[in-house]
Design a protein around this motif. Structure first.
Motif, PDB file in Angstrom:
ATOM      1  N   LEU A 242       0.807  -1.217   0.000  1.00 51.20           N
ATOM      2  CA  LEU A 242       0.000   0.000   0.000  1.00 51.20           C
ATOM      3  C   LEU A 242       0.843   1.270   0.000  1.00 51.20           C
ATOM      4  CD1 LEU A 242      -2.780  -1.058   2.552  1.00 51.20           C
ATOM      5  CD2 LEU A 242      -2.878  -1.115   0.049  1.00 51.20           C
ATOM      6  N   THR A 243       2.101   1.153   0.409  1.00 47.45           N
ATOM      7  CA  THR A 243       2.972   2.338   0.513  1.00 47.45           C
ATOM      8  C   THR A 243       4.151   2.275  -0.449  1.00 47.45           C
ATOM      9  OG1 THR A 243       4.319   1.332   2.270  1.00 47.45           O
ATOM     10  CG2 THR A 243       2.367   2.576   2.962  1.00 47.45           C
ATOM     11  N   ALA A 244       4.050   1.479  -1.501  1.00 45.93           N
ATOM     12  CA  ALA A 244       5.199   1.248  -2.384  1.00 45.93           C
ATOM     13  C   ALA A 244       5.884   2.526  -2.874  1.00 45.93           C
ATOM     14  CB  ALA A 244       4.780   0.371  -3.562  1.00 45.93           C
ATOM     15  N   PRO A 245       5.161   3.599  -3.212  1.00 44.07           N
ATOM     16  CA  PRO A 245       5.868   4.802  -3.688  1.00 44.07           C
ATOM     17  C   PRO A 245       6.792   5.427  -2.641  1.00 44.07           C
ATOM     18  CG  PRO A 245       3.547   4.881  -4.293  1.00 44.07           C
ATOM     19  CD  PRO A 245       3.703   3.737  -3.338  1.00 44.07           C
ATOM     20  N   ALA A 246       6.548   5.152  -1.361  1.00 46.38           N
ATOM     21  CA  ALA A 246       7.355   5.777  -0.305  1.00 46.38           C
ATOM     22  C   ALA A 246       8.722   5.124  -0.151  1.00 46.38           C
ATOM     23  CB  ALA A 246       6.600   5.721   1.026  1.00 46.38           C
ATOM     24  N   TRP A 247       8.868   3.864  -0.545  1.00 45.96           N
ATOM     25  CA  TRP A 247      10.132   3.164  -0.290  1.00 45.96           C
ATOM     26  C   TRP A 247      10.766   2.560  -1.539  1.00 45.96           C
ATOM     27  CZ3 TRP A 247       9.920  -1.924  -1.683  1.00 45.96           C
ATOM     28  CH2 TRP A 247       8.655  -2.512  -1.755  1.00 45.96           C
ATOM     29  N   ALA A 248      10.031   2.519  -2.656  1.00 50.37           N
ATOM     30  CA  ALA A 248      10.565   1.973  -3.906  1.00 50.37           C
ATOM     31  C   ALA A 248      10.643   3.094  -4.939  1.00 50.37           C
ATOM     32  CB  ALA A 248       9.664   0.851  -4.423  1.00 50.37           C
ATOM     33  N   PRO A 249      11.792   3.301  -5.571  1.00 47.11           N
ATOM     34  CA  PRO A 249      11.960   4.427  -6.501  1.00 47.11           C
ATOM     35  C   PRO A 249      10.909   4.474  -7.602  1.00 47.11           C
ATOM     36  CG  PRO A 249      14.071   3.401  -6.020  1.00 47.11           C
ATOM     37  CD  PRO A 249      13.043   2.527  -5.398  1.00 47.11           C
TER      38      PRO A 249
END
Length: 587
Positions: A242-249
């Motif tokens: 759900l938070t992929a944009p926060a930790w994956a470029p």
């Protein structure tokens, strides 16, 4: 059109969703059950409230507990202990995360080769899966379990059996060790006090030793969701998805739809081949039906529901192996009663194990009171000392096998349950074609189509499987005796369908498998499976979740490579732990 639709947010589906979302794909994740976004507001530690198969919040059914549980047919004496909802059965699993034994993989040539079901081995070598094991172990993360009182009692018995302490993640011979668990180790005040006022995050971090793993983890108090102690997927992979944009470029957030029961997988003929095109699901709350198309469909509804969806969708089954080969570790329980305090109900539920590659495994399990009474009562041999129905075996345990009831049960539970040590027998069982999931012939269907019938015929257990189980029950008895137990009970459990696998198995041969070596359907391009049903066998006995998640990670790479032109990442990148501060902040 979506890039990928994943059906099922249990142990495997969120792994594929998170990995592909981190690569920028548009992923829709469907889950039939509810999403408990605030467990502390919705859950309790009461056993019946949590685990009642008809009304518990961790049942196979809708989130509205005034509505009935979803139906399954079980014609034999058995019990499917599985849960719907985001996190699936990992919501109440114990976090045990050992790797599979080498003997169940292609190319194994050890001296104990004949002890394994080599006809149904993994279609690749053990070494190929090791990088994916490491990736999942770092992502969850998996850590060596702490040792409390019940673990020290188990350790004492194991040491006296003369087998070595295992110090590596790979199991190569008989050995004992603390579990490799997907549970965060205690820090701060966690594990040092039972005072709730001192068990708030961040003063307390990791496992608080509450003893209620089976009721779902919501500890420590006030911890962010991705820092709850137990690494069920609703606490690990789902928050990351759900938070992929926060930790994956290149990350793209997964779209999660709970209360969305998949009822049909759609296909089309293109260039002379059958390809997956999308999914129709039913909104559990409103009864509305929706369809969405995708380039790839991944089924991860579990060992029972995935074949049900396949068969209800009319998907190809030319060799008849859809739903066949249901393995369940032919579980049993051996329990020791001690004169000393063991702390059986305290702390993480399963922190010690013995491995016997070629036979299976033993693991210590601690249980709260109602579940302990259930464990004593579930037997295929009737009541201890009262019936000899052909299964009331005798052996080094005390008396005949069977249910512990009456005066014996009162004695065992007299001072609570903290004078017991339970050992769960995990048998390395063979793949049996007649143990299977089919569509029920009952004239009753639910809102989602014909229901699943789980058919297990005890007579089809192979001689090798039965021998493995007997060997392990005797080793469990020996361990408890050497630890100082004054009475040892063997239950001869009826099938408790907790560790289940292989109903949509991958394999070497098209004649007896559903999936190829990439976990893609042999008959439908773009249709993959990423749950325990994809496992080709019972792993030789070890708990299945870690291996299923490693395989799901590998499957995600295959999808990214073959359908989206991407490069593999496992082995080239450093995995991001689900406890990463970037995930916490994004939540």
């Amino acid at each position: 059109m979506r890039d990928v639709i994943v059906v099922g947010a249990g142990g495997g589906g969120p792994v594929v969703a998170k990995e592909l979302a981190a690569r920028g794909l548009d992923v829709l994740l469907l889950e039939a059950g509810p999403h408990y976004t605030d467990p502390r507001a919705a859950w309790t530690h009461y056993e019946n409230d949590a685990n009642n198969p008809l009304t518990g919040f961790l049942r196979f059914g809708p989130g509205d507990r005034d509505r009935p549980a979803w139906l399954r047919e079980e014609p034999q004496n058995s019990f499917v202990l599985q849960a719907s909802g985001v996190g699936g059965t990992t919501q109440h699993y114990y976090g045990n995360s050992p790797r599979a034994y080498r003997g169940v993989f292609a190319g194994y040539d050890g001296p104990d080769l004949d002890a394994y079901d080599t006809e149904h081995a993994f279609p690749f070598a053990y070494e190929e899966l090791v990088p994916y094991y490491r990736w999942v172990e770092a992502t969850l993360p998996v850590q060596t379990a702490p040792v409390g009182t019940k673990e020290q009692v188990f350790l004492r018995g194991a040491e006296r059996m003369g087998i070595p302490l295992q110090t590596t993640k790979d199991t190569t011979g008989p050995s004992y060790r603390p579990q490799e668990n997907a549970i965060l180790q205690p820090h701060g005040t966690a594990g040092r006090t039972t005072d709730p006022s001192r068990l708030h995050h961040p003063q307390a971090r990791g496992c608080t030793f509450c003893g209620f793993c089976q009721q779902g983890c919501m500890e420590p108090i006030r911890a962010p969701r991705n820092l709850f102690a137990k690494r069920s997927t609703d606490n690990s992979y789902v928050p990351m998805a759900l938070t992929a944009p926060a930790w994956a470029p290149e990350g793209r957030a997964v779209t999660l739809l709970p209360d969305a029961f998949a009822v049909r997988v759609h296909t089309a003929r293109r260039a002379g081949r059958t390809v997956a095109t999308g999914v129709t699901w039913r909104n559990v709350a409103t009864a509305e039906r929706h369809r969405e198309d995708a380039r790839v469909v991944v089924l991860a509804g579990g060992t029972t529901e995935t074949p049900r969806l396949w068969l209800n969708s009319g998907l190809p089954n030319p060799n008849g192996w859809v739903g066949r080969g249901y393995t369940d570790h032919f579980l049993d329980v051996v329990t020791g009663l001690f004169d000393e305090e063991t702390g059986s109900s305290k702390g993480p539920c399963s922190n010690m194990r013995c491995d016997y590659p070629g036979n299976g495994a033993l693991e210590q399990i601690g249980l709260p009171p109602a579940t302990q009474a259930f464990a004593f009562a579930m037997s295929g041999s009737g009541v201890r000392g009262e019936y000899a129905n052909g299964r009331g075996m005798t052996g080094p345990w005390d008396g005949r096998t069977g249910r512990v009831l009456g005066a014996e049960l009162k004695d065992a539970m007299l001072n609570g349950i903290d004078r017991l040590v339970n050992i769960l027998v995990l048998t390395g069982d063979d793949v049996e074609p007649d143990n299977r999931v089919v569509l029920s012939g009952l004239p009753v269907a639910d809102e989602h189509g014909a229901v699943a019938k789980v058919r297990l015929d005890g007579r089809t257990r192979s001689r090798r499987t039965r021998a493995h189980r007997e060997f392990l029950a005797r080793r469990a008895t020996e361990l408890l005796r050497r630890a100082g137990a004054r009475t040892v009970y063997r239950m001869d459990w009826s099938p408790l369908l907790l560790h289940v696998h292989s109903t949509m198995r991958m394999g070497h041969r098209a004649a007896d498998s559903v999936l190829d070596a990439d976990a893609q359907s042999r008959w439908v391009r773009g249709l993959y499976i990423a749950d325990n049903s994809a496992l080709p066998n019972s792993l030789g006995g070890p708990n299945p979740t870690l291996t299923a998640q490693a395989l799901a990670t590998r499957t995600a790479e295959k999808i990214f490579r073959d359908h989206f032109g991407g490069d593999p990442w496992v082995g080239r990148e450093t995995p991001v732990p689900s406890t990463d501060p970037r995930v916490t902040r994004a939540l």
